[in-house]
Design a protein around this motif. Structure first.
Motif, PDB file in Angstrom:
ATOM      1  N   THR A   1      26.532  -6.606  -7.057  1.00 15.74           N
ATOM      2  CA  THR A   1      26.353  -6.478  -5.601  1.00 15.74           C
ATOM      3  C   THR A   1      27.670  -6.267  -4.872  1.00 15.74           C
ATOM      4  OG1 THR A   1      26.407  -8.861  -5.422  1.00 15.74           O
ATOM      5  CG2 THR A   1      24.213  -7.834  -5.500  1.00 15.74           C
ATOM      6  N   SER A   2      28.757  -6.375  -5.615  1.00 15.78           N
ATOM      7  CA  SER A   2      30.043  -6.063  -4.978  1.00 15.78           C
ATOM      8  C   SER A   2      30.939  -5.338  -5.977  1.00 15.78           C
ATOM      9  CB  SER A   2      30.728  -7.336  -4.471  1.00 15.78           C
ATOM     10  OG  SER A   2      31.187  -8.074  -5.575  1.00 15.78           O
TER      11      SER A   2
ATOM     12  N   THR B   1      30.840  -4.694  -0.543  1.00 12.56           N
ATOM     13  CA  THR B   1      29.928  -5.830  -0.784  1.00 12.56           C
ATOM     14  C   THR B   1      28.507  -5.440  -0.369  1.00 12.56           C
ATOM     15  OG1 THR B   1      30.596  -6.665   1.337  1.00 12.56           O
ATOM     16  CG2 THR B   1      31.653  -7.674  -0.557  1.00 12.56           C
ATOM     17  N   ASN B   2      27.568  -6.338  -0.639  1.00 16.12           N
ATOM     18  CA  ASN B   2      26.149  -6.137  -0.270  1.00 16.12           C
ATOM     19  C   ASN B   2      25.527  -4.877  -0.848  1.00 16.12           C
ATOM     20  OD1 ASN B   2      26.227  -8.465   1.311  1.00 16.12           O
ATOM     21  ND2 ASN B   2      27.061  -7.301   3.044  1.00 16.12           N
TER      22      ASN B   2
ATOM     23  N   GLN C   1      37.169  -2.979  -1.216  1.00 14.95           N
ATOM     24  CA  GLN C   1      36.125  -3.890  -1.649  1.00 14.95           C
ATOM     25  C   GLN C   1      34.808  -3.498  -0.969  1.00 14.95           C
ATOM     26  OE1 GLN C   1      36.432  -8.088  -0.576  1.00 14.95           O
ATOM     27  NE2 GLN C   1      36.526  -8.492  -2.782  1.00 14.95           N
TER      28      GLN C   1
END
Ligand SMILES: Nc1ncnc2c1ncn2[C@@H]1O[C@H](COP(=O)(O)OP(=O)(O)OP(=O)(O)O)[C@@H](O)[C@H]1O
Ligand SMILES: [Mg+2]
Length: 499
Positions: free
Chosen positions: A429-430, A457-458, A455
């Protein structure tokens, strides 16, 4: 034409491995070197710390004192600019390469100031030079050193571009109304580094365009290496060995040897034979030998072959034949050594070598011209455009620490390259996208430098290999890299400082 001011000039600093210099811009007369307090054009890039009183000394005196107690001296700090974590210990006290470089810049700036009443002289804007091969963080470190030295840094320029600017300036003065284009080879052999850069110069009524066609070099090849070779020959011919000596005797002998080796190297440039006399190199030993130019040349033959190889590979890289070079600019104190000159003449033709230049000061002079341009873009009546190439490949670190190249080395900029990747773990998920600059299949500290991390995320959970991740690398006209990562509905963009 407002850039010239007697006490408030624009300045160009050449922060060299072994010697540094500063030049100012003077309207109407072009660049002028500012001599140091001892009346010399260049200052040795050497820092010495006096352990007795903590005093920091830069220049020739630093070098001479340091030869007697090398643990208090640093020569060639420029070679450490890529090692941010590397501290240099001088007599037990730690300094960063940035701090030491700042001291060198500050020293030559202070020498310039000292020629005026106190508080009167200050730079209205300075440009500092860096080698063509410097990576982003080395340039950043140089900029930090300039800030620390308080020289009012308004720009950084690569050394071969600075030297070519000086050439172009003279050319434009002679033919300001003419349009012309030339291929220029900058051959820079200094104290620590060999740098070769091929440009296409285009001169129009409104623009001066420098386009880098290719570059090559070796950051461990220069006059310092020749001194070492010559020192070995002197010892061998004089039948002296420095092995197994106690440190005080060794340092004293080494100091003597290097001084004489440098003198011999320079003298053998003018005459074919030189008499080397080193009285008391050891308490019971003198050296009295005669050296020929041929012996010196033989001792550095391995480096001459290396130089030849680097020149050869440049033609292939740049897609240019030696016969297509219009001008050669010889830069760097070691470029005047007769066998080096002969090598270059052989390859490109001696008549193409530009004579109207001092190889030890041209980089600082060209930098002062660029400072004048940055200070007042109107002063030159032309826009200066620098189109360069990536010097190192840019890419990502992928599983197994592999370096996945996105933009190769020697790619024309501006440019943009897109690549598709995927996740290698189920339901990730990241993601951390790590961006590197360098060469070699595996990312290693010695060969790659970290430029940044993006980075994400989600991310929607997906089995490994089923999520498309598009990575777009873009290098713009100012050599700034922006990276955009897009993964199913998520988009993240970062601009990174890369040069
Ligand atoms: N006449 C000469 N003959 C031979 N070598 C010379 C001569 N004059 C200077 N040198 C050598 O040139 C070197 C210094 O050159 P330069 O000032 O261009 O180097 P630098 O800018 O400090 O190095 P770099 O460009 O590698 O950072 C020294 O090794 C010096 O001994
Ligand atoms: Mg140099």
């Amino acid at each position: 034409m407002g850039v010239d001011s007697d006490t408030n000039p624009v300045l160009g600093f050449d922060l060299g491995t072994t010697f540094s210099a500063v030049a100012r811009w003077t309207d109407g007369r072009g660049p002028r070197i500012i001599q140091n307090k001892t009346g010399l054009d260049t200052t040795q890039s050497v820092v010495y710390r006096n352990p007795a009183n903590d005093e920091m000394i830069v220049g020739r005196i630093a070098y001479h004192r340091g030869l007697m107690s090398p643990e208090n001296m640093i020569v060639g700090v420029k070679r450490l600019m890529d090692e941010t974590a590397h501290n240099v210990h001088l007599g037990g006290k730690a300094f960063t390469p940035v701090e030491l470089s700042a001291m060198i810049l500050k020293k030559i700036y202070n020498d310039a100031k000292s020629q005026y009443p106190k508080g009167v002289f200050s730079s209205r804007g300075s440009v500092v030079t860096v080698p063509f091969y410097f990576k982003a963080h080395q340039i950043d470190n140089t900029r930090q050193a300039a800030e620390m030295a308080d020289i009012n840094c308004i720009g950084i320029i690569q050394e071969p571009i600075a030297a070519s600017l000086l050439y172009a300036f003279q050319l434009c003065e002679e033919h300001s109304e003419q349009e012309f284009s030339q291929n220029i080879l900058v051959f820079d052999l200094g104290g620590g580094t060999f740098d070769l850069t091929l440009f296409h110069l285009e001169h129009t009524k409104t623009e001066l365009i420098f386009e880098v066609l290719g570059a090559g070099g070796d950051d461990r090849l220069g006059g310092m290496d020749f001194d070492k070779c010559l020192g070995d020959v002197i010892l061998e011919k004089g039948e002296v060995s420095l092995q197994g000596l106690d440190p005080v005797l060794f340092n004293k002998a080494q100091k003597n040897l290097f001084e004489h080796a440098v003198n011999a190297k320079i003298a053998l440039g003018a005459s074919s034979e030189y008499f080397v006399a080193i009285p008391f190199i050891l308490p019971d030993k003198h050296i009295e030998i005669s050296m020929t130019r041929g012996e010196f040349e033989k001792s550095i033959i391995h480096y001459l072959h290396k130089i030849e190889g680097i020149i050869d590979s440049l033609w292939a890289k740049a897609g240019v034949k030696p016969s297509e070079v219009d001008r050669v600019i010889r830069v760097g104190g070691s470029s005047g050594i007769p066998c080096v000159k002969a090598l270059l003449d052989d390859v490109v033709g001696g008549e193409k070598v530009w004579g109207n230049i001092n190889p030890s000061t041209s980089v600082a002079e060209g930098a002062s011209m660029y400072a004048a341009y940055l200070d007042d873009k109107e002063f030159f009546d032309k826009e200066i455009i620098i189109r360069t190439r990536t010097c190192h490949a840019l890419g990502l670190k992928t599983a197994g620490d592999y370096f996945t190249e996105i933009i190769p080395a020697n790619r024309k900029t501006p440019c943009s390259v897109k690549r598709l990747f995927t996740t290698n773990e189920d339901n990730a998920t990241s993601l951390d996208i790590e961006i590197f600059q360098g060469s070699g299949r595996i990312v290693k500290a010695e060969t790659h430098s970290h430029i940044g991390t993006i980075q994400i995320t989600n991310l929607p959970p997906r089995p490994a290999g089923e999520l498309d991740i598009e990575v777009n690398f873009k290098v713009n006209e100012e050599q700034i890299l922006s990276v955009t990562v897009t993964a199913e509905g998520h988009r993240k963009s970062t601009t990174l400082n890369y040069t």
